[in-house]
Design an enzyme around this catalytic site. Structure first.
Site, PDB file in Angstrom:
ATOM      1  CE  LYS A 130     -10.728 -26.730 -38.650  1.00 37.15           C
ATOM      2  NZ  LYS A 130     -10.565 -27.471 -37.478  1.00 37.15           N
TER       3      LYS A 130
HETATM    4  N1  PMP Z   1      -5.943 -31.359 -35.825  1.00 43.77           N
HETATM    5  C1  PMP Z   1      -7.158 -31.189 -35.836  1.00 43.77           C
HETATM    6  C2  PMP Z   1      -8.204 -32.652 -36.094  1.00 43.77           C
HETATM    7  C3  PMP Z   1      -8.055 -30.085 -35.766  1.00 43.77           C
HETATM    8  O1  PMP Z   1      -9.552 -29.825 -35.766  1.00 43.77           O
HETATM    9  C4  PMP Z   1      -7.171 -28.927 -35.656  1.00 43.77           C
HETATM   10  C5  PMP Z   1      -7.781 -27.495 -35.447  1.00 43.77           C
HETATM   11  N2  PMP Z   1      -7.989 -26.994 -36.689  1.00 43.77           N
HETATM   12  C6  PMP Z   1      -5.675 -28.879 -35.677  1.00 43.77           C
HETATM   13  C7  PMP Z   1      -5.287 -30.444 -35.855  1.00 43.77           C
HETATM   14  C8  PMP Z   1      -4.746 -27.908 -35.679  1.00 43.77           C
HETATM   15  O2  PMP Z   1      -5.035 -27.098 -36.702  1.00 43.77           O
HETATM   16  P1  PMP Z   1      -4.633 -25.349 -36.708  1.00 43.77           P
HETATM   17  O3  PMP Z   1      -3.443 -25.316 -36.015  1.00 43.77           O
HETATM   18  O4  PMP Z   1      -4.446 -25.014 -38.255  1.00 43.77           O
HETATM   19  O5  PMP Z   1      -5.740 -24.851 -35.800  1.00 43.77           O
END
Ligand code: PMP
Length: 307
Positions: A159
């Site tokens: 991320k």
């Molecule tokens: N894909 C991307 C590109 C994201 O930014 C997110 C948000 N963090 C997610 C998927 C979903 O991840 P999560 O459920 O851990 O928030």
């Protein structure tokens, strides 16, 4: 700013938002060399509870490892700092944004002289990410002309700040086209994810969790899979999903910390299923929201209470 973050944890100290300042020469500001998390704390009968704190902190450290960014704290110290930031601000519920970045020691492209990283944790109150209407009626998606980057171009499993240039381009254009969110395809046209969400579809009662090597491993996705299996649904991981598979699905929905579980009612101007929020989707959404707010004993293992 329109964000009211109260006190922000910055390199080990809680300071008022106005005083949480960093250098304009930070490497990350110039080159996107940061890693972050998005976490939510929900109001429960026993005070705010942070959802899956340990998993989010672990993903933050994995993201940092991929970028060779050294976070000068242990995961436990970061988790404690997050709890402390939520507690100090007195929010009943909030969004939590930890960020670690290469600072302002050197502006050569090589980031490593900027180790160890600077770290901050900000919290603020944040409602339905895609708006209440998208939750009620289902969100509209359009396929983006900006493709999701392959894993040998950018590290999608991290991320990382820079990755979100791709997400931001896709999101802006989707909104300009009258949609609520972008559908990102890979270079071959297979479905990857939303700009900040993972994707699922439902066909003949089976739930398919879209998997792609370039996707962020979503913590909401993981939670929803466990919930769906506990409810007795068959859940499969689906690879190499094309748009037509989504067009002809019974239901499509998105998951993410910000988006929670959001139904999708339209993709590329085609209504999905009945063209409104899917029934199974709304059942999963309901149980997910019960889980995060402490109303489901079986999922209390996911909550860190801020007392
Ligand atoms: N894909 C991307 C590109 C994201 O930014 C997110 C948000 N963090 C997610 C998927 C979903 O991840 P999560 O459920 O851990 O928030």
């Amino acid at each position: 700013t329109r964000i009211h973050a109260g006190k922000i944890w910055l390199n080990g100290e809680l300071v008022p938002q106005e005083e949480a300042r960093v250098s304009v020469l930070a490497h990350a500001l110039h080159y996107g060399t940061s890693v972050f998390e998005g976490i939510r704390a929900y109001e429960t009968d026993e005070g705010p509870a942070i959802f899956r704190l340990e998993e989010h902190v672990e993903r933050l450290f994995h993201s940092a490892k991929i970028l060779r960014l050294e976070i000068p704290y242990t995961p436990e110290q970061i988790a404690n700092a997050i709890v402390e930031t939520v507690r100090t601000n007195g929010w009943k519920s909030c969004y939590i944004r930890p960020l670690a970045w290469f600072g302002a020691t050197s502006l050569g492209v090589n980031p490593l002289p900027n180790n160890p990283a600077d770290v901050m944790i900000a919290t603020w109150e944040w409602g339905a990410y895609l708006g209440e209407e998208a939750v009620r009626k289902g969100a509209k998606l359009v396929a983006s002309s900006w493709r999701r980057f392959p894993g040998d171009v950018m590290p999608g499993k991290a991320k990382a700040g820079g990755n979100y240039v791709n997400s931001a381009l896709a999101k802006m254009d989707a909104l300009a086209a009258g949609a609520d969110e972008a559908l990102l395809l890979d270079k071959e046209g297979y479905v990857a994810e939303g700009s900040g969400e993972n994707l699922f579809f439902v066909k003949n009662g089976v739930i398919h969790a879209i998997e792609h090597s370039v996707n962020l491993p979503g913590i909401t996705r993981d939670s929803v899979i466990e919930i769906a299996e506990d409810l007795g649904y068959a859940v499969k991981e689906a690879y190499r999903v094309t748009r037509e598979i989504l067009f002809t699905a019974d239901e499509v929905f998105m998951t993410g910390t910000a988006a929670e579980v959001t139904p999708v009612s339209m993709i590329d101007h085609r209504p999905i299923g009945t063209g409104s929020a899917g029934e199974l989707t709304m059942q999963l959404r309901k149980v997910y929201l019960e889980a995060v707010t402490g109303k489901r004993p079986e999922y209390r293992k996911w909550l860190t209470f801020v007392k």
